[in-house]
Design a protein around this motif. Sequence first.
Motif, PDB file in Angstrom:
ATOM      1  N   VAL A  81       0.867  -1.179   0.000  1.00  0.00           N
ATOM      2  CA  VAL A  81       0.000   0.000   0.000  1.00  0.00           C
ATOM      3  C   VAL A  81       0.902   1.228   0.000  1.00  0.00           C
ATOM      4  CG1 VAL A  81      -1.760   1.280   1.260  1.00  0.00           C
ATOM      5  CG2 VAL A  81      -1.805  -1.216   1.247  1.00  0.00           C
ATOM      6  N   LEU A  82       0.797   1.984  -1.083  1.00  0.00           N
ATOM      7  CA  LEU A  82       1.593   3.203  -1.181  1.00  0.00           C
ATOM      8  C   LEU A  82       0.899   4.317  -0.415  1.00  0.00           C
ATOM      9  CD1 LEU A  82       2.473   3.087  -4.962  1.00  0.00           C
ATOM     10  CD2 LEU A  82       3.965   2.544  -3.045  1.00  0.00           C
ATOM     11  N   ARG A  83       1.464   4.722   0.640  1.00  0.00           N
ATOM     12  CA  ARG A  83       0.893   5.784   1.463  1.00  0.00           C
ATOM     13  C   ARG A  83       1.209   7.143   0.823  1.00  0.00           C
ATOM     14  NH1 ARG A  83      -1.363   2.796   4.955  1.00  0.00           N
ATOM     15  NH2 ARG A  83      -0.331   1.258   6.243  1.00  0.00           N
ATOM     16  N   SER A  84       0.556   8.153   1.302  1.00  0.00           N
ATOM     17  CA  SER A  84       0.659   9.481   0.720  1.00  0.00           C
ATOM     18  C   SER A  84       2.099   9.957   0.551  1.00  0.00           C
ATOM     19  CB  SER A  84      -0.118  10.479   1.571  1.00  0.00           C
ATOM     20  OG  SER A  84      -0.038  11.754   1.015  1.00  0.00           O
ATOM     21  N   GLN A  85       2.878   9.877   1.587  1.00  0.00           N
ATOM     22  CA  GLN A  85       4.267  10.339   1.510  1.00  0.00           C
ATOM     23  C   GLN A  85       5.071   9.473   0.542  1.00  0.00           C
ATOM     24  OE1 GLN A  85       6.440  10.225   5.198  1.00  0.00           O
ATOM     25  NE2 GLN A  85       7.960  11.678   4.465  1.00  0.00           N
ATOM     26  N   ALA A  86       4.844   8.193   0.575  1.00  0.00           N
ATOM     27  CA  ALA A  86       5.555   7.294  -0.332  1.00  0.00           C
ATOM     28  C   ALA A  86       5.182   7.570  -1.783  1.00  0.00           C
ATOM     29  CB  ALA A  86       5.273   5.838   0.030  1.00  0.00           C
ATOM     30  N   ARG A  87       3.896   7.838  -2.036  1.00  0.00           N
ATOM     31  CA  ARG A  87       3.463   8.152  -3.407  1.00  0.00           C
ATOM     32  C   ARG A  87       4.168   9.396  -3.919  1.00  0.00           C
ATOM     33  NH1 ARG A  87      -1.838   6.389  -1.453  1.00  0.00           N
ATOM     34  NH2 ARG A  87      -2.313   8.541  -0.885  1.00  0.00           N
ATOM     35  N   ARG A  88       4.267  10.415  -3.058  1.00  0.00           N
ATOM     36  CA  ARG A  88       4.961  11.646  -3.464  1.00  0.00           C
ATOM     37  C   ARG A  88       6.421  11.357  -3.787  1.00  0.00           C
ATOM     38  NH1 ARG A  88       1.495  14.050   0.052  1.00  0.00           N
ATOM     39  NH2 ARG A  88       2.808  13.781   1.881  1.00  0.00           N
ATOM     40  N   LEU A  89       7.071  10.573  -2.958  1.00  0.00           N
ATOM     41  CA  LEU A  89       8.486  10.257  -3.188  1.00  0.00           C
ATOM     42  C   LEU A  89       8.673   9.459  -4.477  1.00  0.00           C
ATOM     43  CD1 LEU A  89       9.650   9.395   0.437  1.00  0.00           C
ATOM     44  CD2 LEU A  89      10.388  11.345  -0.958  1.00  0.00           C
ATOM     45  N   VAL A  90       7.804   8.496  -4.700  1.00  0.00           N
ATOM     46  CA  VAL A  90       7.889   7.690  -5.922  1.00  0.00           C
ATOM     47  C   VAL A  90       7.705   8.580  -7.145  1.00  0.00           C
ATOM     48  CG1 VAL A  90       6.724   5.883  -7.262  1.00  0.00           C
ATOM     49  CG2 VAL A  90       7.205   5.521  -4.838  1.00  0.00           C
ATOM     50  N   ALA A  91       6.701   9.458  -7.105  1.00  0.00           N
ATOM     51  CA  ALA A  91       6.446  10.355  -8.236  1.00  0.00           C
ATOM     52  C   ALA A  91       7.610  11.318  -8.441  1.00  0.00           C
ATOM     53  CB  ALA A  91       5.153  11.134  -8.010  1.00  0.00           C
ATOM     54  N   ARG A  92       8.126  11.851  -7.371  1.00  0.00           N
ATOM     55  CA  ARG A  92       9.198  12.846  -7.447  1.00  0.00           C
ATOM     56  C   ARG A  92      10.512  12.258  -7.953  1.00  0.00           C
ATOM     57  NH1 ARG A  92       9.397  15.316  -2.075  1.00  0.00           N
ATOM     58  NH2 ARG A  92       7.438  16.189  -2.754  1.00  0.00           N
ATOM     59  N   HIS A  93      10.749  10.999  -7.682  1.00  0.00           N
ATOM     60  CA  HIS A  93      12.039  10.396  -8.019  1.00  0.00           C
ATOM     61  C   HIS A  93      11.986   9.432  -9.205  1.00  0.00           C
ATOM     62  CE1 HIS A  93      14.097  12.283  -4.704  1.00  0.00           C
ATOM     63  NE2 HIS A  93      13.056  11.995  -3.945  1.00  0.00           N
ATOM     64  N   GLY A  94      11.043   9.644 -10.104  1.00  0.00           N
ATOM     65  CA  GLY A  94      11.034   8.910 -11.365  1.00  0.00           C
ATOM     66  C   GLY A  94      10.312   7.580 -11.366  1.00  0.00           C
ATOM     67  N   GLY A  95       9.571   7.285 -10.324  1.00  0.00           N
ATOM     68  CA  GLY A  95       8.876   6.000 -10.253  1.00  0.00           C
ATOM     69  C   GLY A  95       7.801   5.825 -11.304  1.00  0.00           C
ATOM     70  N   VAL A  96       7.146   6.905 -11.674  1.00  0.00           N
ATOM     71  CA  VAL A  96       6.085   6.817 -12.687  1.00  0.00           C
ATOM     72  C   VAL A  96       6.692   6.442 -14.036  1.00  0.00           C
ATOM     73  CG1 VAL A  96       4.325   8.129 -13.944  1.00  0.00           C
ATOM     74  CG2 VAL A  96       4.551   8.384 -11.460  1.00  0.00           C
ATOM     75  N   LYS A  97       7.763   7.115 -14.410  1.00  0.00           N
ATOM     76  CA  LYS A  97       8.423   6.798 -15.685  1.00  0.00           C
ATOM     77  C   LYS A  97       8.974   5.382 -15.675  1.00  0.00           C
ATOM     78  CE  LYS A  97       9.575  11.401 -17.229  1.00  0.00           C
ATOM     79  NZ  LYS A  97      10.570  12.303 -17.772  1.00  0.00           N
ATOM     80  N   LEU A  98       9.496   4.951 -14.540  1.00  0.00           N
ATOM     81  CA  LEU A  98      10.028   3.593 -14.420  1.00  0.00           C
ATOM     82  C   LEU A  98       8.923   2.557 -14.600  1.00  0.00           C
ATOM     83  CD1 LEU A  98      12.571   1.928 -13.787  1.00  0.00           C
ATOM     84  CD2 LEU A  98      11.917   2.054 -11.380  1.00  0.00           C
ATOM     85  N   ALA A  99       7.776   2.788 -13.979  1.00  0.00           N
ATOM     86  CA  ALA A  99       6.648   1.864 -14.128  1.00  0.00           C
ATOM     87  C   ALA A  99       6.153   1.835 -15.574  1.00  0.00           C
ATOM     88  CB  ALA A  99       5.513   2.265 -13.186  1.00  0.00           C
TER      89      ALA A  99
END
Length: 128
Positions: free
Chosen positions: A6-24
């Motif tokens: 479960v990606l919590r709010s802070q984790a979602r922000r970190l993933v988005a900020r550090h390229g996780g969306v592009k990686l996925a």
Amino acid sequence: QESNVVLRSQARRLVARHGGVKLAQEAMRRFPINAKLQAGGCMALGRIGGSEMRVKKRASKDGGVVGVLLAALVRHPDDASVQRWGCAALKRLASNSQDNKTFIAKRGGVDRLVEAAQRFASKDMQVV
């Protein structure tokens, strides 16, 4: 078995900020026949995109999140997990975004949602 992550709010922000969306997105493009990866990618992109406005605003750009979600739904019409998480992701990205709603509709997203709902209507799971 589906991920219990479960990606919590802070984790979602970190993933988005550090390229996780592009990686996925890249993983989903590189391994289109892997249904488990596609389902996990749809889940992650939906959860991140549904709450991160920067991701939501770019979702309807060419080559964006919506494109990989629609491709997953088309490629895996009989996989309940891909359909469930892909439809959920589209719903989250469309929420409060007229641009995304229009983009999804113009690219056949409504048809994908209807097909998934009809295909899995008799199953014991909620797809849409």
